[in-house]
Motif scaffolding. Structure first.
Motif, mmCIF file in Angstrom:
data_model
loop_
_atom_site.group_PDB
_atom_site.id
_atom_site.type_symbol
_atom_site.label_atom_id
_atom_site.label_comp_id
_atom_site.label_asym_id
_atom_site.label_seq_id
_atom_site.Cartn_x
_atom_site.Cartn_y
_atom_site.Cartn_z
ATOM 1 N N LEU A 400 50.861 50.741 80.611
ATOM 2 C CA LEU A 400 49.407 50.571 80.576
ATOM 3 C C LEU A 400 48.902 49.968 81.885
ATOM 4 C CD1 LEU A 400 48.961 49.191 76.938
ATOM 5 C CD2 LEU A 400 48.109 51.388 77.793
ATOM 6 N N ARG A 401 49.615 48.966 82.380
ATOM 7 C CA ARG A 401 49.198 48.313 83.621
ATOM 8 C C ARG A 401 49.186 49.314 84.771
ATOM 9 N NH1 ARG A 401 50.778 46.445 88.187
ATOM 10 N NH2 ARG A 401 52.923 47.193 87.911
ATOM 11 N N ARG A 402 50.226 50.146 84.852
ATOM 12 C CA ARG A 402 50.294 51.125 85.936
ATOM 13 C C ARG A 402 49.198 52.176 85.827
ATOM 14 N NH1 ARG A 402 56.736 52.235 87.241
ATOM 15 N NH2 ARG A 402 57.353 50.024 87.323
ATOM 16 N N ALA A 403 48.780 52.471 84.602
ATOM 17 C CA ALA A 403 47.705 53.450 84.408
ATOM 18 C C ALA A 403 46.326 52.831 84.590
ATOM 19 C CB ALA A 403 47.811 54.055 83.008
ATOM 20 N N GLY A 404 46.248 51.499 84.661
ATOM 21 C CA GLY A 404 44.956 50.832 84.772
ATOM 22 C C GLY A 404 44.145 50.910 83.500
ATOM 23 N N LEU A 405 44.828 50.925 82.369
ATOM 24 C CA LEU A 405 44.157 51.062 81.070
ATOM 25 C C LEU A 405 44.415 49.844 80.200
ATOM 26 C CD1 LEU A 405 45.055 54.751 80.107
ATOM 27 C CD2 LEU A 405 42.908 53.935 81.100
ATOM 28 N N ARG A 406 43.447 49.586 79.304
ATOM 29 C CA ARG A 406 43.658 48.623 78.230
ATOM 30 C C ARG A 406 44.255 49.353 77.033
ATOM 31 N NH1 ARG A 406 38.306 48.199 79.272
ATOM 32 N NH2 ARG A 406 37.920 48.959 77.153
ATOM 33 N N ALA A 407 44.870 48.606 76.149
ATOM 34 C CA ALA A 407 45.472 49.222 74.965
ATOM 35 C C ALA A 407 44.443 49.967 74.134
ATOM 36 C CB ALA A 407 46.167 48.157 74.117
ATOM 37 N N ASP A 408 43.192 49.447 74.079
ATOM 38 C CA ASP A 408 42.183 50.106 73.241
ATOM 39 C C ASP A 408 41.619 51.378 73.873
ATOM 40 O OD1 ASP A 408 40.607 49.086 75.243
ATOM 41 O OD2 ASP A 408 39.440 47.741 73.966
ATOM 42 N N GLN A 409 42.085 51.731 75.082
ATOM 43 C CA GLN A 409 41.655 52.989 75.708
ATOM 44 C C GLN A 409 42.640 54.123 75.456
ATOM 45 O OE1 GLN A 409 41.151 51.018 79.655
ATOM 46 N NE2 GLN A 409 39.126 51.972 79.650
ATOM 47 N N VAL A 410 43.703 53.847 74.697
ATOM 48 C CA VAL A 410 44.669 54.876 74.300
ATOM 49 C C VAL A 410 44.209 55.480 72.981
ATOM 50 C CG1 VAL A 410 47.045 55.305 73.575
ATOM 51 C CG2 VAL A 410 46.589 53.772 75.497
ATOM 52 N N ASP A 411 44.068 56.798 72.941
ATOM 53 C CA ASP A 411 43.607 57.466 71.715
ATOM 54 C C ASP A 411 44.737 57.639 70.710
ATOM 55 O OD1 ASP A 411 40.879 58.028 72.664
ATOM 56 O OD2 ASP A 411 41.881 59.387 74.069
ATOM 57 N N THR A 412 45.915 58.055 71.206
ATOM 58 C CA THR A 412 47.020 58.392 70.311
ATOM 59 C C THR A 412 48.324 57.806 70.834
ATOM 60 O OG1 THR A 412 45.969 60.464 69.612
ATOM 61 C CG2 THR A 412 48.343 60.291 69.287
ATOM 62 N N ALA A 427 57.295 49.695 64.722
ATOM 63 C CA ALA A 427 56.305 48.680 64.359
ATOM 64 C C ALA A 427 56.008 47.766 65.542
ATOM 65 C CB ALA A 427 56.796 47.866 63.170
ATOM 66 N N ALA A 428 57.047 47.390 66.301
ATOM 67 C CA ALA A 428 56.852 46.523 67.461
ATOM 68 C C ALA A 428 56.018 47.211 68.532
ATOM 69 C CB ALA A 428 58.205 46.103 68.032
ATOM 70 N N ILE A 429 56.217 48.511 68.704
ATOM 71 C CA ILE A 429 55.453 49.264 69.695
ATOM 72 C C ILE A 429 54.012 49.457 69.233
ATOM 73 C CG2 ILE A 429 55.238 51.522 70.802
ATOM 74 C CD1 ILE A 429 58.308 51.665 70.782
ATOM 75 N N ALA A 430 53.827 49.863 67.976
ATOM 76 C CA ALA A 430 52.484 50.113 67.458
ATOM 77 C C ALA A 430 51.634 48.851 67.487
ATOM 78 C CB ALA A 430 52.566 50.674 66.038
ATOM 79 N N ALA A 431 52.275 47.689 67.350
ATOM 80 C CA ALA A 431 51.520 46.429 67.379
ATOM 81 C C ALA A 431 50.868 46.190 68.733
ATOM 82 C CB ALA A 431 52.448 45.267 67.035
ATOM 83 N N ARG A 432 51.388 46.815 69.794
ATOM 84 C CA ARG A 432 50.803 46.646 71.123
ATOM 85 C C ARG A 432 49.573 47.535 71.314
ATOM 86 N NH1 ARG A 432 54.471 43.866 74.685
ATOM 87 N NH2 ARG A 432 56.003 42.874 73.323
ATOM 88 N N CYS A 433 49.403 48.569 70.487
ATOM 89 C CA CYS A 433 48.229 49.458 70.572
ATOM 90 C C CYS A 433 47.641 49.623 69.172
ATOM 91 C CB CYS A 433 48.623 50.817 71.133
ATOM 92 S SG CYS A 433 49.085 50.820 72.865
ATOM 93 N N PRO A 434 47.104 48.553 68.593
ATOM 94 C CA PRO A 434 46.710 48.586 67.175
ATOM 95 C C PRO A 434 45.586 49.562 66.848
ATOM 96 C CG PRO A 434 45.930 46.580 68.240
ATOM 97 C CD PRO A 434 46.846 47.251 69.214
#
Length: 461
Positions: A400-412, A427-434
């Protein structure tokens, strides 16, 4: 040199057009644990089909068994068995050598080293890779006997074969390319495996989205953030749609290793103390719990060394069990038990009361000692996995940092790869992009299909 598409610096770039090439291509997902192959198919809606590699199965365990039992004197080479047949020959106790987790040797000294397989024969690590790729191409001939053997291929590659070492990473890709050419391919291009999964996911979309692909297999955990959608899928050059890629060399075989060390190998003395109060040496256990180092752990010189260490063990049973495992070459069998325990653990955690579901579970380890039963200790196993789970989730944050995006800017958030069947991991991964929509692709085939789509666009009509 490979096509520009193979360059990790600019994955997805378009090569020169090849109007003369039509159907003599394939796509290969050469995985640490399983491999798959895609071919052109004019009858399929997307022009791609997966090839049955063993019976009706479209995946083949990435394993080769060099069978020297009853080998005629003067034979040029041992008989080779692949996939499930290789694993069955090993379990049946046939004389020979099992090679598994082969992809892990790329970029290491093991790729160029020769391994003794018995009866005066040896094989280099890179040649084992070539033998398995050759088997996949043979199945292409079986699946399409009216066509010439594929000459062009897109191969998947992890974001990093080797972490934090660009030189060894480039070496690993070069070794894989050399093995592919030795197997009969004339032209080889590469694509990052998570980007291939994004292409497969894109095929069914009706609207554009940013997808974060989590491709977690046997050897690596890779993430890519890709813009996908119906207006983009026809473009050959997708470099501008790839916002970031990142990965770590931690995945399913590491989970097997931790579970082997946490649940099984203590019965053979791991982390126990001897009469002097000092912990017994750990190296032999670490090698036994690492797929591509098991063979080295079971060499006669190592067995003799361990045999001389009986006095270092306070409990003679531990030393006797360890010697039995080494002498009978049961290291791969124990890792298979650990892999089974990992799957059983994940299945149990789907229950409403995970603690109750695992409290009475046991692992049968007759390999170590007849009648030996060990508890499937879920809290202990999960504790052993936690550092790797955190490291994988942290790799998502770095992507996410390299893409310059926040987690809430990921659609899927799109999961693929065999290890995404481990519920604590996803579950650990999904928790980072709730806020992201969670989609589970075909764990074992989505990368191969995506590579097939890339190959069709690259080499097809």
């Amino acid at each position: 040199m490979s096509d520009p598409v193979s360059s990790p610096a600019r994955p997805g770039a378009a090569p020169e057009s090849r109007p003369d090439v039509r159907a003599d291509w394939c796509a290969i997902d050469f995985g640490t644990s399983n491999s798959a192959l895609a071919l052109a198919d004019a009858q399929a809606a997307d022009g791609v089909r997966l090839v049955p590699l063993e019976g009706a199965d479209v995946t083949l365990p990435s394993a080769v068994f060099y069978d020297i039992e009853d080998l005629p004197r003067g034979a040029q080479a041992p008989r080779r068995l692949y996939g499930r047949a290789a694993l069955a020959a090993y379990r049946e106790g046939r004389e020979g050598r099992l090679m598994r987790s082969i992809k892990s040797i790329l970029g290491s000294a093991l790729a160029g080293q020769a391994t003794d397989i018995g009866a005066g024969h040896a094989v280099r690590g890179q040649d084992v890779v070539g033998h398995l790729l050759g088997r996949l191409l043979e199945q292409a001939r079986v699946a399409a006997p009216d066509r010439p053997l594929p000459q062009h291929a897109v191969l998947g590659r992890p974001v990093h074969f080797v972490d934090d070492d660009p030189q060894r990473d480039a070496q690993a890709q070069a070794e894989l390319e050399a093995a592919a050419r030795a197997a009969g391919l004339r032209e080889v291009a590469f694509q990052f495996e998570p980007i291939a999964a994004a292409l497969d996911h894109e095929a069914g979309l009706q609207a554009e989205e940013r997808v974060l692909v989590a491709d977690i297999g046997g050897g690596t955990s890779d993430f890519s953030i890709v813009r996908v959608g119906p207006q983009r899928r026809a473009r050959l050059d997708r470099a501008d749609d790839i916002l970031a890629s990142h990965g770590v060399h931690v995945a399913g075989t590491d989970f097997d290793r931790h579970i082997d060390l946490a649940l099984l190998l203590p019965a053979c003395g791991y982390r126990t103390r001897g009469p002097s109060g000092r912990e017994v040496p750990s190296r032999i256990y670490f090698d036994l719990a690492t797929w591509h180092l098991v063979h080295a752990a079971q060499q006669p010189s190592r067995v003799a060394e361990i045999a001389r260490m009986k006095g270092d063990y306070a409990d003679a049973r531990h030393h006797a069990r360890l010697l039995h495992v080494l002498r009978e070459q049961l290291g791969h069998a124990l890792l298979a038990r650990a892999e089974g325990a990992k799957i059983a653990l994940s299945d149990a955690l789907e229950a409403v009361d995970a603690v109750a579901a695992t409290a009475a579970a046991e692992l049968a380890v007759d390999d170590i000692e007849r009648g030996l039963r060990l508890p499937l200790d879920a809290p202990l196993a999960l504790a052993a996995l936690q550092p790797d789970l955190r490291r994988i989730a942290d790799a998502l944050e770095e992507t996410l940092r390299r893409a310059g995006l926040r987690a809430d800017q990921v659609d899927t958030l799109y999961f693929t790869g065999g290890s995404t069947g481990l519920r604590p991991l996803t579950a650990a991964i999904a928790a980072r992009c709730p806020q992201a929509r969670v989609v589970h692709g075909d764990r074992l085939a989505s990368v191969a299909r995506g590579l097939g789509l890339q190959a069709r666009r690259l080499y097809g009509a």
